[in-house]
Design an enzyme around this catalytic site. Sequence first.
Site, PDB file in Angstrom:
ATOM      1  CG  ASN A 164      -5.900  -8.041  -2.866  1.00  0.00           C
ATOM      2  OD1 ASN A 164      -5.561  -8.842  -3.750  1.00  0.00           O
ATOM      3  ND2 ASN A 164      -6.009  -6.746  -3.087  1.00  0.00           N
TER       4      ASN A 164
ATOM      5  CG  ASP B 269      -3.399  -3.195  -1.905  1.00  0.00           C
ATOM      6  OD1 ASP B 269      -4.261  -3.446  -2.759  1.00  0.00           O
ATOM      7  OD2 ASP B 269      -3.574  -3.384  -0.679  1.00  0.00           O
TER       8      ASP B 269
ATOM      9  N   GLY C   3     -10.208  -5.494   6.517  1.00  0.00           N
ATOM     10  CA  GLY C   3     -10.166  -5.677   7.970  1.00  0.00           C
ATOM     11  C   GLY C   3     -11.149  -6.756   8.406  1.00  0.00           C
TER      12      GLY C   3
ATOM     13  CB  SER D 234      -0.889   0.004   1.244  1.00  0.00           C
ATOM     14  OG  SER D 234      -0.080   0.194   2.399  1.00  0.00           O
TER      15      SER D 234
ATOM     16  CG  HIS E  95      -9.318  -5.498  -2.949  1.00  0.00           C
ATOM     17  ND1 HIS E  95      -8.262  -4.703  -2.637  1.00  0.00           N
ATOM     18  CD2 HIS E  95      -9.289  -5.659  -4.301  1.00  0.00           C
ATOM     19  CE1 HIS E  95      -7.609  -4.369  -3.743  1.00  0.00           C
ATOM     20  NE2 HIS E  95      -8.221  -4.933  -4.775  1.00  0.00           N
ATOM     21  N   GLY E  96     -10.098  -7.662   0.644  1.00  0.00           N
ATOM     22  CA  GLY E  96     -10.673  -7.947   1.967  1.00  0.00           C
ATOM     23  C   GLY E  96     -10.739  -9.432   2.267  1.00  0.00           C
ATOM     24  N   GLY E  97      -9.681 -10.182   1.892  1.00  0.00           N
ATOM     25  CA  GLY E  97      -9.684 -11.641   2.049  1.00  0.00           C
ATOM     26  C   GLY E  97      -9.719 -12.121   3.497  1.00  0.00           C
TER      27      GLY E  97
ATOM     28  CD  GLU F 178     -11.445  -0.728  -5.399  1.00  0.00           C
ATOM     29  OE1 GLU F 178     -10.328  -1.187  -5.123  1.00  0.00           O
ATOM     30  OE2 GLU F 178     -12.200  -0.219  -4.559  1.00  0.00           O
TER      31      GLU F 178
ATOM     32  CG  ASN G  12      -2.811  -5.804   4.943  1.00  0.00           C
ATOM     33  OD1 ASN G  12      -1.773  -6.183   5.452  1.00  0.00           O
ATOM     34  ND2 ASN G  12      -3.184  -4.530   4.964  1.00  0.00           N
TER      35      ASN G  12
HETATM   36  P1  13P Z   1      -7.749  -7.505   4.438  1.00  0.00           P
HETATM   37  O1  13P Z   1      -6.866  -6.617   5.244  1.00  0.00           O
HETATM   38  O2  13P Z   1      -9.167  -7.465   4.893  1.00  0.00           O
HETATM   39  O3  13P Z   1      -7.220  -8.897   4.350  1.00  0.00           O
HETATM   40  O4  13P Z   1      -7.778  -6.902   2.955  1.00  0.00           O
HETATM   41  C1  13P Z   1      -6.597  -6.842   2.205  1.00  0.00           C
HETATM   42  C2  13P Z   1      -6.795  -6.116   0.933  1.00  0.00           C
HETATM   43  O5  13P Z   1      -7.822  -6.161   0.312  1.00  0.00           O
HETATM   44  C3  13P Z   1      -5.663  -5.337   0.400  1.00  0.00           C
HETATM   45  O6  13P Z   1      -6.003  -4.624  -0.729  1.00  0.00           O
END
Ligand code: 13P
Length: 287
Positions: A229, A84, A178, A49, A207-209, A135, A231
């Site tokens: 993704n 990202d 998150g 990021s 995203h938001g895996g 996106e 994180n």
């Molecule tokens: P998370 O932090 O929810 O896993 O999302 C990661 C993400 O989508 C990075 O672009």
Amino acid sequence: MLVSAKEMLNKAREGKYAVGQFNINNLEWTKAILLTAEELKSPVILGVSEGAGKYMCGYKTVVGMVNGMLEELNITVPVALHLDHGSFEGAKACINAGFSSIMFDGSHYPIEENIKMTTALVNTCDVLGISLEAEVGSIGGEEDGVIGAGECADPNECKAIADLGVTMLAAGIGNIHGKYPENWAGLSFDTLAAVKEKVGDMPLVLHGGTGIPEDMIKKAISLGVAKINVNTECQLSFAAATREYVEAGKDLQGKGFDPRKLLAPGFEAIKATVKEKMELFGSVGKA
Ligand code: 13P
């Protein structure tokens, strides 16, 4: 050598699995992800990021660190270094610094602006062999100060952006960065199917895996998601393992305060999380 994400994602889409994008924050993160990918013979995408890029002393430092590791650790699996949620300026800076993949996130602009700015990057990336993610429909939650409402993308807008010639497309389908709240409605598979119908073979990005239940991940992959993704989940497992080490008083025993010892449990925890995700996404053995 770093590679574009294009080939690995097209293969993933055809083979009905997904390649994980794992965000990096420092040397331990990067080493843990690269070693796990190599051990499992999985392609991998390292996500950076803009905030993490700043934290790691700028994009050139990141490129130098990652390229050094690829060589010194003898990494043979395909690795893409990916910006990202990049701004237009951030995208240009990463292209110049030597990233092999870029995300331009124009989802918070009106669609005409998003189209204009994405178009301006398509050619450059094409000429340089860099993959480009766009996106549509912002992802919910907060990431590095960028706050999205968790929209569902308009499939026609997705087609307009996909037709510009981007490599992969992130479409909001009710996903959130998150942890997911208790009352989260889940992914909108109707939206995903409608987007897929419009964009055809283009690899889709989820995203938001972190915290998406396994059955939803599998269904999303069956509907064209080829990049997922992650994180927060690595951050949580790193923090929990570090907390356990300190709470057990291990930093006070012998040379337990040595950063190479203090950070080791967190490093192993990241490896375990990445392994679990690669197995779930089906990318093991695909390199
Ligand atoms: P998370 O932090 O929810 O896993 O999302 C990661 C993400 O989508 C990075 O672009």
